[in-house]
Design a protein around this motif. Sequence first.
Motif, mmCIF file in Angstrom:
data_model
loop_
_atom_site.group_PDB
_atom_site.id
_atom_site.type_symbol
_atom_site.label_atom_id
_atom_site.label_comp_id
_atom_site.label_asym_id
_atom_site.label_seq_id
_atom_site.Cartn_x
_atom_site.Cartn_y
_atom_site.Cartn_z
ATOM 1 N N TRP B 16 0.728 -1.201 0.004
ATOM 2 C CA TRP B 16 0.090 0.036 0.017
ATOM 3 C C TRP B 16 0.807 1.281 -0.006
ATOM 4 O O TRP B 16 0.803 2.335 -0.668
ATOM 5 C CB TRP B 16 -0.801 0.102 1.170
ATOM 6 C CG TRP B 16 -1.817 1.169 1.022
ATOM 7 C CD1 TRP B 16 -3.149 1.206 0.363
ATOM 8 C CD2 TRP B 16 -1.639 2.487 1.696
ATOM 9 N NE1 TRP B 16 -3.488 2.515 0.545
ATOM 10 C CE2 TRP B 16 -2.830 3.213 1.340
ATOM 11 C CE3 TRP B 16 -0.644 2.848 2.266
ATOM 12 C CZ2 TRP B 16 -2.692 4.770 1.681
ATOM 13 C CZ3 TRP B 16 -0.606 4.213 2.774
ATOM 14 C CH2 TRP B 16 -1.709 5.195 2.526
ATOM 15 N N GLN B 222 -18.103 12.980 -5.856
ATOM 16 C CA GLN B 222 -17.209 12.615 -7.274
ATOM 17 C C GLN B 222 -18.118 12.015 -8.225
ATOM 18 O O GLN B 222 -17.737 11.282 -9.162
ATOM 19 C CB GLN B 222 -16.232 11.564 -6.641
ATOM 20 C CG GLN B 222 -15.443 11.718 -5.700
ATOM 21 C CD GLN B 222 -14.936 10.566 -5.019
ATOM 22 O OE1 GLN B 222 -15.114 9.397 -5.406
ATOM 23 N NE2 GLN B 222 -14.186 10.672 -3.885
ATOM 24 N N ALA B 270 -9.825 19.995 -9.592
ATOM 25 C CA ALA B 270 -9.577 18.877 -9.015
ATOM 26 C C ALA B 270 -9.124 19.120 -7.384
ATOM 27 O O ALA B 270 -9.722 18.745 -6.477
ATOM 28 C CB ALA B 270 -8.555 17.904 -9.355
ATOM 29 N N LEU C 130 -0.581 4.679 10.355
ATOM 30 C CA LEU C 130 -0.867 4.373 8.986
ATOM 31 C C LEU C 130 -2.338 4.024 8.755
ATOM 32 O O LEU C 130 -2.971 4.342 7.573
ATOM 33 C CB LEU C 130 -0.033 2.948 8.713
ATOM 34 C CG LEU C 130 0.009 2.607 7.304
ATOM 35 C CD1 LEU C 130 0.613 3.437 6.341
ATOM 36 C CD2 LEU C 130 0.956 1.224 7.286
ATOM 37 N N LEU C 133 -4.167 7.163 7.895
ATOM 38 C CA LEU C 133 -3.873 7.583 6.592
ATOM 39 C C LEU C 133 -4.508 7.013 5.414
ATOM 40 O O LEU C 133 -5.085 7.528 4.772
ATOM 41 C CB LEU C 133 -2.368 7.527 6.467
ATOM 42 C CG LEU C 133 -1.602 7.955 5.032
ATOM 43 C CD1 LEU C 133 -1.941 9.585 4.940
ATOM 44 C CD2 LEU C 133 -0.191 7.735 5.035
ATOM 45 N N ILE C 134 -4.429 5.699 5.878
ATOM 46 C CA ILE C 134 -5.184 4.651 4.759
ATOM 47 C C ILE C 134 -6.726 5.227 4.598
ATOM 48 O O ILE C 134 -7.164 5.296 3.381
ATOM 49 C CB ILE C 134 -5.053 3.254 5.068
ATOM 50 C CG1 ILE C 134 -3.426 2.948 5.013
ATOM 51 C CG2 ILE C 134 -5.822 2.299 3.801
ATOM 52 C CD1 ILE C 134 -3.300 1.397 5.174
ATOM 53 N N THR C 137 -7.263 8.315 2.936
ATOM 54 C CA THR C 137 -7.228 8.780 1.452
ATOM 55 C C THR C 137 -8.434 8.215 0.603
ATOM 56 O O THR C 137 -8.599 8.429 -0.396
ATOM 57 C CB THR C 137 -5.988 7.649 0.888
ATOM 58 O OG1 THR C 137 -6.242 6.434 1.401
ATOM 59 C CG2 THR C 137 -4.629 8.252 1.596
ATOM 60 N N MET C 138 -9.365 7.417 1.485
ATOM 61 C CA MET C 138 -10.488 7.054 0.951
ATOM 62 C C MET C 138 -11.368 8.407 0.271
ATOM 63 O O MET C 138 -12.275 8.060 -0.360
ATOM 64 C CB MET C 138 -11.397 6.398 1.736
ATOM 65 C CG MET C 138 -11.081 4.972 2.057
ATOM 66 S SD MET C 138 -12.429 3.620 2.176
ATOM 67 C CE MET C 138 -12.304 4.029 4.008
ATOM 68 N N MET C 139 -10.892 9.460 1.109
ATOM 69 C CA MET C 139 -11.916 10.647 0.968
ATOM 70 C C MET C 139 -11.539 11.431 -0.372
ATOM 71 O O MET C 139 -12.063 12.248 -0.637
ATOM 72 C CB MET C 139 -11.740 11.723 2.080
ATOM 73 C CG MET C 139 -12.697 10.962 3.199
ATOM 74 S SD MET C 139 -12.992 12.177 4.396
ATOM 75 C CE MET C 139 -11.416 12.934 4.724
ATOM 76 N N LEU C 140 -10.141 10.994 -0.953
ATOM 77 C CA LEU C 140 -9.497 11.631 -1.888
ATOM 78 C C LEU C 140 -10.530 11.452 -3.096
ATOM 79 O O LEU C 140 -10.572 10.445 -3.723
ATOM 80 C CB LEU C 140 -7.817 11.132 -2.125
ATOM 81 C CG LEU C 140 -7.330 11.970 -2.817
ATOM 82 C CD1 LEU C 140 -6.930 13.237 -2.480
ATOM 83 C CD2 LEU C 140 -6.034 11.214 -3.222
ATOM 84 N N PRO C 141 -10.667 12.425 -3.840
ATOM 85 C CA PRO C 141 -11.770 12.405 -5.033
ATOM 86 C C PRO C 141 -10.597 11.851 -6.085
ATOM 87 O O PRO C 141 -9.742 12.666 -6.355
ATOM 88 C CB PRO C 141 -11.936 13.871 -5.520
ATOM 89 C CG PRO C 141 -11.900 14.624 -4.095
ATOM 90 C CD PRO C 141 -10.883 14.077 -3.452
ATOM 91 N N PRO C 142 -10.957 10.665 -6.954
ATOM 92 C CA PRO C 142 -10.031 10.274 -7.939
ATOM 93 C C PRO C 142 -9.964 11.253 -8.826
ATOM 94 O O PRO C 142 -8.911 11.070 -9.730
ATOM 95 C CB PRO C 142 -11.076 9.179 -8.435
ATOM 96 C CG PRO C 142 -12.416 9.446 -7.989
ATOM 97 C CD PRO C 142 -12.281 10.124 -6.848
ATOM 98 N N VAL C 144 -8.422 14.062 -8.447
ATOM 99 C CA VAL C 144 -7.299 14.838 -8.341
ATOM 100 C C VAL C 144 -6.095 14.178 -8.884
ATOM 101 O O VAL C 144 -5.087 14.756 -9.482
ATOM 102 C CB VAL C 144 -7.174 14.941 -6.477
ATOM 103 C CG1 VAL C 144 -5.853 15.761 -6.423
ATOM 104 C CG2 VAL C 144 -8.381 15.736 -6.163
ATOM 105 N N THR C 145 -6.207 12.755 -8.572
ATOM 106 C CA THR C 145 -5.127 12.027 -9.312
ATOM 107 C C THR C 145 -5.067 11.583 -10.773
ATOM 108 O O THR C 145 -4.206 11.283 -11.320
ATOM 109 C CB THR C 145 -4.765 10.980 -8.496
ATOM 110 O OG1 THR C 145 -6.014 9.994 -8.212
ATOM 111 C CG2 THR C 145 -4.238 11.119 -6.970
#
Lengths: 442, 297, 298
Positions: B16, B222, B270, C130, C133-134, C137-142, C144-145
Amino acid sequence: MRTAKVARPWAVIAAVAVAVAACSNSSSPAASSAAGSAPVAASTQPSAAPAEKVTVNFPYLWSGPEGAALEKVIATFNSSQAAITVKGVSSPDFQKQLASMSGSNGFDISDNFGSTVGSWASKGILEPLDDYAKADGTDMSDFVPTALQSNQYQGKTYALPIAVHTLLLMYNKKMFSDAGISGPPTTMTDLQADIVKLTKVDASGNITQFGMRSPDYITLAYAFGGKWYDDKGAATPDDPGNLAALHFWVDNVVKKYGADAIKKFESGYGEYASAQNPFYTGKVAMTLDGEWQPVFIKQYAPSLDWGVVAIPYPAGQQTLAGATQLTSSMFFIPKNAPNKQAAWTFLKYLTGADAMKEFSRALGNLPARTSLLGDPVYSDLPQFNVWLDSLKSPNLRIFASLPSTAQYQKDLSDEFQLIANLTDTPEAGMAKVKANASGYSQ
Amino acid sequence: MTHRSVLRGLLFASPWIVGFAIFQLVPIIASAYFSLTNFNLFQDPQFVGLRNYQRLASDALFWKSLLNTLYLTVIGVPVSLTAALAASLALNMRVRGQSLFRLFVFLPTVVPVVAATYIWRWLLNAQYGYVNGALGAVGLGQPLWLDDPFWTKPALILMSLWVTGSAMVVFLAALQDVPETYYEAAVIDGAGPWAKFRHVTLPLISPVILFETIIAGIFTLQYFTQAFLLGQTRLNAASGGPENSLLVYGLYLFQQAFVNLNMGYASAMAWVLLFVALAGTFLLLRVSRDRVFYAGD
Amino acid sequence: MQATEAAPAPARAPNGVFPATSRLSRGRVAGSAWRYVVLAVVSALYLFPFIVVLTTSLKPADEIFKLPPSLGSDRWTLDNYRAALDAMPFGRYLFNTALISSITVVGQLLSSSIVAFSLAKIRWRGRDALLLLIVATMMLPPQVTMIPVYIAWSKLGLTGTYLPLLIPQFFGLPFFIFMLRQFFRGIPEELIDAARVEGASDFRIYRSVVLPLSRPALVALSIFAFMWAWTDFLLPLIYINDPEQYTLSIGLYSFFSEHGVEWGALMAAATLMSLPLVLLFFVGQRQFVRGIALTGIK
C-alpha cells in the motif's frame, strides 16, 4: 495444518495473466504497425515509400451504410497496391477520437469537420501536410477553395477535404397539399405562415404534428444576413442578423406553442438515421437538412413524397436569397501517428478524384473538388442538383475555423438551448456569449 | 514494540505504501503543479501562476457544476438514505418469504451502472416512458424528466433510489444489532411504534447512519458516470444535459481535461474539489458529534 | 453504556440469505396482511424496471412506440437481440471484462490482505497512524490524481493497454484493507501467539493461520472486487481505445454512441450486459450479502 488458499499458485497465475494481458495488447494494430514500421515512423520528414508492408490504422466517425461505403473504398485501395494495408474501423465517437490523439498509441488517419482544424492545429495536434504534398507534387488547386481554406491554419495545410455540405429547406409535399398550401415558402413570412398551418395541437395543448423541426440557428442566422465572426476574427454573436433569426423562431414558434410542449414533442423523435426519423414519419413537415438526405430517404423512407428549396429570405431582402452554411468533412493525420508517410499516401488517394467520386456518391455528399461538381454520377440522386446549385450562391457562408471555434460553437449551442427554452432572451443570451468570447484563445 | 517490529510492520504494509507513493502522493503533487500551468498534453506546460484559479472564480459553468453537485449531495443523499432506511425497516418485518423480498430490493445494485443508466433513460422518456405512463394513469402531471432542466437532477435522484440496496443491507444488519431488551423496556414505558423508532432505533443505529452518510456524500461529490451517460448524445459530443443541468462537477472536470484539453485548468478544479470534500466531511463530523450515540465505545 | 454488555447478543442463525431477525422475536410471526401488501408494493417497484427492459427488448419498433405505454405486445420478436449481437462482439467483450476482473481480484486478494495483516496482527508503532492515513485517502476524489496518472501512463506509452487498469490493483485498496483488517482483528490472539511460540515467521502466520480462517471475508472481497472491476466505466473509457479491447461497459456505451436511441436494440444490449452479473448474484447471494453486512458496521 491446511495451507492457505491464496499465495503461491495464485501468484503464478497472476503473473502469467498480467503477462498475457500486456502481450495480447501488442497484437493491436497500433502497436504492431509501430513495431513493423519503426524505421519509417522514426523520421518526421517525408521520405520515399516504405519497403515493408505497413498497416495504416484508420478509425472513422461514419457508421452503418456510410461506414460500409468507406470500407469499399478502403478495399479498393488495399488491393490496388502491395505496400500499405489500411485497417478501417467505425468509431462514431468524438471523445474517443480525441483521447486516442492525446494518448501514446495513436491512429494514423481519421476524419472530422473542417471547423475543428483551427483549434487542433493551434494546439499542435495535427501533422502539417504541405511538405508531403510538395515532396510528391500533389496539386491542391482542384479543391473547392472555401473548403481548403477552412483546413488551413496560419497559412499551413493541416487536413484535406473530402466533402462539403450545405443545408436547405426540405418539405413534405403530401403534408403541404393536405394543408392546402400550394407551394414551398420563398420568404420568411411565407415560412411563418406555413409553420402555423402545418402545426397541429390537441385539446390539452400537446403538439401532434409540428410545422418545422427546430433549425440550426447558425445557418438560420446566415439566412437573415447575420454573421458570427467579423473580418478580424472577433466573435460577433450579437450581430443584428443573428438576433433576427433567433427572434424569428422564438417569437413565432416557441412563444406560440410553448417551450414545454415543443420539448415534449421533440423527446419523442425517433433515431435520425432510421425509418423513425420524424421527417420521414410525418411528425414534422419541414426541416433544414443536408445533401445526404436523398441517399438516406432512398434507404429509410423510399415512398416519402418530398421536395427541397433554398432557405427562405426575409421578405423584401431578396439580396439575401440562397444563403446557407457551408461545412466540410476532412481527413487529417494526427501528430502522434506512427506511420505518417503511409497515412499520407492513403490520404492522397482518399481525396483523389476517383475515390472522392465513389465515396461522395455513395454517401450522397457534395464532392470537395470543383472538377467533380458537374459530374453525371450524381444525376440519379433525386433532387441532389438543388444542393449542387446552392454551392454557386453568392450568399454561401462558412463558419471560420479558428482556435476559438470549438469553444465558441459549444457556448453558442449551450446558449441556444437557453433561448429556445425562453430562459434567456436572444439579446441577453448573445450578450453572455460575447462576454465569454473575450476569454477565448486567439 | 521494537525497531524490528516497525520494520516488519512496514514490510507487510509496503504494497500500500508504495502504491500510495506512486499513484497518489506523486500525482497529488504533480496535480498541484499542473494547476498552476496551461497544459494541453501536446505542448509543454506553461507556468501561469494562480490564473486558473482566478478564471475558475469567474467561470459560470464552474459554479453551475458546483451547485449541481451540491444539489445532488444535500438533497440526494438524505433522500436515498431515508429510502434505504425505510426499505430496511420494511424488510425487517417478520413475514414469510422475508428473504425473497430482500433479494428483490437488492437485485438492482448488481446491474452494471451503464446498463442501469440506459434502462432509466428509457423509463424516463417523456413520451413513451413508463414513469410518465404511471403518473399519467393516476392523473398526476408528467414532467419531461431528462429533457427539462428542472427535472434532470430529480431524475438522477430517482435513479439512485433504485440502487439503495447496499445501504439497505447495512441498515438491516445494524437494525438487527439493536438488542430486543431496549424495545421491550420501551413498550413497558408505553411507547408506540413511532416513539420506539425515535428513541431506541435511531440513536442506536446513528453511528451507521453517519458512516453511510459520509460514504454517500463522498461518492456523490465525485459523481460522474450516470451524469455523463444521461447527457450522452450521438457521436458523444460532450454534453451536460439540457441547459447544463446535468453538468456535475466531475463531468465538467472531465470535459475540461479530456475534451478541451485544459489539463491545468482541470487540475485546479480537482484541488478545489479536494478542499470541498475535506470541508464537508469535517463539517459533518462536527455537526454530528452531539447527535450520534456511540454505545459501548 | 454498560447495559450493552449485559444484554444477550442476538443469535444469528442463518435463515436463507439474510441474517435472521432476533431470536427473541421470531416467535411472533406476522399475522397482519398489510405487511405483505407493503412488501409486495416495494418489491414491485424495485422489480418493475427489469420487467420493462425485458419486455421492451422483445418488442418490435412499432410496438415500443405505442401510446400509452403498456407492457404487453401483439407481437414478440428476437430481432432486437439479433441486432444487438450483430453490432457488438459480445463474446469478445465478455472475455475482456472477465480477464480484467479476474486479475483485479487476484491483485486485491494478495495486496489488501498483506497490508491488512500488518495493520491487524503485527504490533508496531505507527500502525494506527498508518491506518488513519489509509482511511483518510478514501476521501480523496479520484479526479485529483486522475490527470497526472493519465499523463504518466501516456508518457510511458501504455495508454491503450490494460496495464493502467491492472497494475494499481496490486497495491491494495483502502476499502478492502479496512474491511480485512476489521475481520483479522476478530481472529483470537491465542492462535497467533501459539504459532509464534512454535517459531513461525510473520509470513507463515499470515499464510497458514490468518488466511484460512478468513474465508468469508476473502470471498466477500473477491466478489466486491470482481463486481467493481466488471462494472467500471471511467478507467476503461480513458485508457482503452481499440474496440477489440473494449469491456462490456464501454461496449454498451459505444453501442449507444453508434445507434443512439434505437430503444429495442439498446434494451436488448442492456439485458445482455446485465445477465452475467445477475446470474452470478443468484448463484452466490449469501456471500454477496454477508460481505456487505461485514463492511457496514463497527
